[in-house]
Each structure stands twice: as structure tokens, then as C-alpha cells.
Enzyme design. Structure first.
Site, PDB file in Angstrom:
ATOM      1  N   HIS B  83       0.839  -1.197   0.000  1.00 39.48           N
ATOM      2  CA  HIS B  83       0.000   0.000   0.000  1.00 39.48           C
ATOM      3  C   HIS B  83       0.874   1.246   0.000  1.00 39.48           C
ATOM      4  O   HIS B  83       1.827   1.335   0.763  1.00 39.48           O
ATOM      5  CB  HIS B  83      -0.888  -0.015   1.250  1.00 39.48           C
ATOM      6  CG  HIS B  83      -2.062   0.895   1.156  1.00 39.48           C
ATOM      7  ND1 HIS B  83      -1.947   2.263   1.202  1.00 39.48           N
ATOM      8  CD2 HIS B  83      -3.388   0.642   0.994  1.00 39.48           C
ATOM      9  CE1 HIS B  83      -3.151   2.805   1.090  1.00 39.48           C
ATOM     10  NE2 HIS B  83      -4.034   1.843   0.958  1.00 39.48           N
ATOM     11  N   GLY B 164       4.863  22.492   9.702  1.00 38.43           N
ATOM     12  CA  GLY B 164       6.056  21.738  10.056  1.00 38.43           C
ATOM     13  C   GLY B 164       7.224  21.976   9.115  1.00 38.43           C
ATOM     14  O   GLY B 164       7.142  22.790   8.192  1.00 38.43           O
ATOM     15  N   PRO B 170      12.900  11.969   9.857  1.00 34.64           N
ATOM     16  CA  PRO B 170      13.780  10.874   9.401  1.00 34.64           C
ATOM     17  C   PRO B 170      13.110   9.507   9.400  1.00 34.64           C
ATOM     18  O   PRO B 170      13.204   8.767   8.414  1.00 34.64           O
ATOM     19  CB  PRO B 170      14.932  10.921  10.410  1.00 34.64           C
ATOM     20  CG  PRO B 170      14.880  12.271  11.040  1.00 34.64           C
ATOM     21  CD  PRO B 170      13.479  12.767  10.936  1.00 34.64           C
ATOM     22  N   ALA B 172       9.666   8.976  10.446  1.00 30.05           N
ATOM     23  CA  ALA B 172       8.201   8.993  10.379  1.00 30.05           C
ATOM     24  C   ALA B 172       7.655   9.683   9.143  1.00 30.05           C
ATOM     25  O   ALA B 172       6.442   9.754   8.951  1.00 30.05           O
ATOM     26  CB  ALA B 172       7.633   9.659  11.633  1.00 30.05           C
ATOM     27  N   GLY B 173       8.534  10.196   8.269  1.00 28.87           N
ATOM     28  CA  GLY B 173       8.082  10.776   7.013  1.00 28.87           C
ATOM     29  C   GLY B 173       7.210  11.993   7.193  1.00 28.87           C
ATOM     30  O   GLY B 173       7.583  12.953   7.875  1.00 28.87           O
TER      31      GLY B 173
END
Lengths: 302, 302
Positions: B83, B164, B170, B172-173
Site C-alpha cells: 500500500h 512543520g 527521518p 516517520a516521514g
């Protein structure tokens, strides 16, 4: 999950608005009472019907308060009206709606009946699912003779009250308390002004003349809209569901070349009665009411 | 009346049961959090989907807890799955269910998005009804390039995050947060094993090929039952209701001489979606949901 019992007490006043209001306000303000969801008064009948719902303790508190207020304001000796009646508080049915059984409601009818007889000296008959004998199930049979014939009727051992004195309360008569299924008042409107067709359809679908077991029906002319209507009481929607009645009316009407233009729910309807119709028409497989988001949220916590 | 917002967060772990469980337990025990109604994990997708519902403050508390737990346990650099995904917490939609508007949910998406970016240093994109530009409405567009392409994509001013840092977290995208209508997963089963017929019906009813605006559909073979199914996502059941889809499937199927054998609701459905079906099929006139006993009871007190 809070449980829900509905109660639909009928009391014998529908002409003096100030009295109806005083009684309704008393019930509405009963400490720890149930929500009053609907009030309807009829001057011809000289009678009012309340709809309340809540947990057992709440409906109990409301009904006891109703007795206090009705006994204070109503004297059956001076009461006239078209609707048959036996008492100031004439009938009190308890209806299981959510999380309670019919047996729970019959138990409530019995314990409340005893309390009413003890506190107010009003004789109490138990009816329908709370009846103590088969010949006392039917409200119309209990009420036959009405207030005026009550003193004589009560001398017959077959008609001794279930609770309370063996003679009527002087001003308040007697009361009938019981448990029954939820009643849905449901009308189907026809694309014809011919009330005879509505009558024929009513005879086809109703139990008394060979139709569906938990269906009562009659034909009615809606003169303003110039259409005829099949007026229906659904007395056990779980066993005789709405969709089956609608489909049968459609089919009988088609035999006279008449279409169904619409239907009406009068007053309140339990959510499950409509979910059952959706289930049928959408042809759902393995549907369960816990799939309804609101129901899932109301389930006991994890 | 308590308001209800549903949220269906997707996080990027579906293979390590102990990790899924740790994250689910954290969410379930979030102080002041929402009820967890459903959990589904898929190993091929390496992804889990939670369904929660509650008041705004509750869903907010649960989602913040989800971020804490997911950031602790998931490292996207080591994540593989079928996915597409952009982040450890990949997508968080808020859905208005009861007593709240879409604007409320979009507002919640924005304020929660800002808080997530501030607290966790995870860049946030707003999507669907919370999107800040038309090209960012569609989740698939935002997710294109996935986690691996994110660093480059974010350098494009068109794809600067709404909140943000301008570079991926790094491990957690990034996260996509938004507001959308309730999605009903609804399948209609056909009395044929010919999946081509299901495909043709799907093309007829779905928006993308000329059908109903808020309907997505495809044909699927149910090999065990040896029947074909039209698998449907109803993405706005108030505007494209269940009954219209069912009737259109019946009509298209009849053209191939095929009957509808049944339908299925996968997961949860809002009560109103089923009431609308009952309303249509029973041909109710002037029906209002406040006639449903349970709704009347839930109304604000007198």
C-alpha cells in the site's frame, strides 16, 4: 447503555386546558422522572395521552406523580366523553424499547399496580402481557361497562381487581396497567378518492379479517387531499414488519389499478423498525444492528 | 446531545502483531480519548486501520497518543508493503457524524495538524475538505512518490507542507490530515459467477465512468461463493444514497438477465444512511428523523 421503557398513559381530561396543563406540568417536573416526548388531547374524547420514555425508575416516578395530579383534578362523576374510560388515569401501558424485556415491563406493571392501589386506594387491573387471566388480557373487555358500571362489575368474582379495594375509588374509578409491544401508527395513502378501495385493502391486510397477525387497519377518506387512506396500527412490528404491510398494500391496490402515493408515521417509531425496512429493501446479508455506528458507540465500554 | 466525530487513522505497520498491539493499546488507553470501534491490519499492505469515534476533544487526545506511539515503534526506512504510504501515521481523516459540520472537522484537521507538526516535528499536509489548494485535495496526489520520494517532492514549492519542517521526519516521514464525508463500504452480490457482468455494472454506476457522483465501484469475483460482486465505496451517502445505487445495480443487472441476491455493509454505517433507505422504500411523507424514538430521547432537555 441506558435502557428505555416507553409509557403512554391516558387520562380522562381533554376539555379543560388548564387542567391538562397542570397535570402535564406535574408529570414533567416529577423529581427523577422520565422525559415527556409527546402530549395529545382530544376534546371530543375528553381525554389526553402522554408519551414518556426513560429508565424504569424514571417512568415509575412519572406515573406515580401523574396519579397524584390526576386524582387531585379529575372527578369521573362529572366526566363525559366519546372515548370509553374506567378511571381518572384510565390506562398505563409499559413498552420495552431498549435493553429491557417484555417480562421486565410486566413486572413493572405489577409492582407499580400494587403501589398505586396501596397509596391511592384505586383498584388496579393488569392487562395484556401483565394480565393474570386470559379473559383480562383485552383492554376493551376490562373497560366494558365503563366507570358508571364499575361498582356492579367489580362484585363479579371474575372481575375482582388485581390490586386494591373491591370497589371503585369514588372520583377516580379504577385503572388498567399493563405491558405491551410498541404500537406504530402507520398510514398508507392511495392514488384514489374511493374509500371503498381503502376499506377492501384494510380488510385484506388486517388480522381480524384474515390478514397479518399483528396488523389492525381501516379505510379512511382524507377529504382535504381527496384521497383514501389505509389507516394502520402495527401492534408488533418485530413479527409483522412495516415493509410486509407496505408490500401487501401495494399488491392489493394494484389489483384495483391504484397506486400507493405515500405513507406516514404518526408520532414516534423505534429506530429498529426502520432499520428492518432498510435491511429488507437493500437485501442486506448478515446485517446486525451493531454495525450502526451510533449503536456501536452506545455499547458497553471495552 | 453528545456530538460525534469519527476518525479512521491509518498507520504503517501490519506485520508485527506486537507492535500493532502496543500502538492500539496506547490509543485505547489515551486519557480522555475516544472509543476504538474497529481495528484491521493487513500484512500484505503492512498497514493497520483504526476506527474511533467520540467528541472533538476525545478524538484529538486519541490521535495525539497515536502519533507518540507510532513514532516510537515505526521506522519508515525499514518499511515495505503493497500500500502506498508517506508516513508512520500515514493518513488521519476526520468525519462529521452527529451534531458537527464538515467545517468543524476541517478546523480540527488544521489545529491538530499544527499541533502534530509542532510537537513531533512531522510535516503535515491537509487534504480533502481541509486542503489549502485544489491540487492537494486528492490523497493519491499527495502520496505520489511515497516516503522514498518525499525529500525531493518537498523541495517543490507546490508541495511544501501545510505545517512543520520542509523536510521529512527521518523515521516517520510526513502525515496527511483532513476532513471528509463518511465512507460506506457496500457490496452488491449478483446471481452470476460472471465477473465481467459485475465489471460492466460497476462502470455504469460509478462516477469515474459516467455514473453517480459519489460512487466508486469495481467488479470482484467471490470465488468461494461462486458469484460476482459489485464492490462499492459510497463517499457521500447523503448526496448519493444507498437505495439509488441498489436500484441502479438491479436495473443494470436485469439488462443481463441477472438478479441481485443480496448486499453487504462492510464495517460501520451511520444510522441516517439506513433511515434514508427506509424513508425511500416505505414512501414516507414528511418523515423527520426526530420521529425516531431514540433520536427524540437524545434531543436537548425541555
Amino acid at each position: 447503555m441506558p435502557t428505555i421503557i416507553e409509557t403512554v398513559p391516558n387520562f380522562s381530561e381533554g376539555r379543560r386546558p388548564e387542567v391538562v396543563q397542570a397535570i402535564v406540568e406535574a408529570v414533567r417536573n416529577a423529581p427523577g422522572g422520565a422525559r415527556v416526548l409527546d402530549i395529545s388531547s382530544d376534546a371530543d374524547h375528553n381525554r389526553s395521552v402522554l408519551t414518556l420514555a426513560g429508565e424504569e425508575a424514571q417512568v415509575r416516578a412519572s406515573i406515580l406523580r401523574l396519579f397524584e395530579a390526576a386524582l387531585e383534578h379529575i372527578d369521573l362523576r362529572a366526566h363525559r366523553g366519546e372515548h370509553p374510560r374506567l378511571g381518572a388515569v384510565d390506562v398505563v401501558p409499559f413498552v420495552p424499547v431498549k435493553g429491557v424485556t417484555m417480562a421486565d415491563c410486566a413486572g413493572l406493571a405489577r409492582s407499580l399496580g400494587k403501589e398505586v392501589a396501596d397509596r391511592f386506594r384505586v383498584p388496579v387491573y393488569l392487562y395484556e402481557e401483565a394480565a393474570t387471566a386470559e379473559h383480562r388480557r383485552n383492554l376493551a373487555e376490562i373497560r366494558k361497562g365503563e366507570f358508571e358500571g364499575l361498582s356492579r362489575k367489580m362484585k363479579d368474582p371474575l372481575w375482582a381487581p388485581d390490586f386494591g379495594p373491591a370497589e371503585p375509588h369514588p372520583s377516580a374509578g379504577a385503572t388498567v396497567i399493563g405491558a405491551r409491544e410498541f404500537l406504530i401508527a402507520f398510514n398508507v395513502n392511495l392514488a384514489t378518492s374511493d374509500v371503498q378501495i381503502a376499506d377492501k385493502i384494510a380488510r385484506a391486510i388486517r388480522h381480524s379479517s384474515g390478514g397479518l397477525r399483528y396488523c389492525k387497519a381501516m379505510g379512511v377518506a382524507l377529504s382535504e387531499r381527496r384521497i383514501a387512506q389505509v389507516s394502520i396500527n402495527m401492534v408488533h412490528f418485530k413479527k409483522t414488519p412495516l415493509h410486509r404491510v407496505v408490500e401487501m398494500v401495494k399488491s392489493e391496490a394494484a389489483r384495483y389499478g391504484v397506486n400507493v402515493v405515500g405513507s406516514e408515521i404518526v408520532g414516534l417509531v423505534p429506530n429498529d423498525a426502520l432499520l428492518a425496512a432498510a435491511d429488507f429493501y437493500l437485501r442486506l446479508e448478515d446485517f446486525h444492528v451493531s454495525q450502526v455506528l451510533e449503536n456501536r458507540l452506545a455499547e458497553p465500554g471495552e
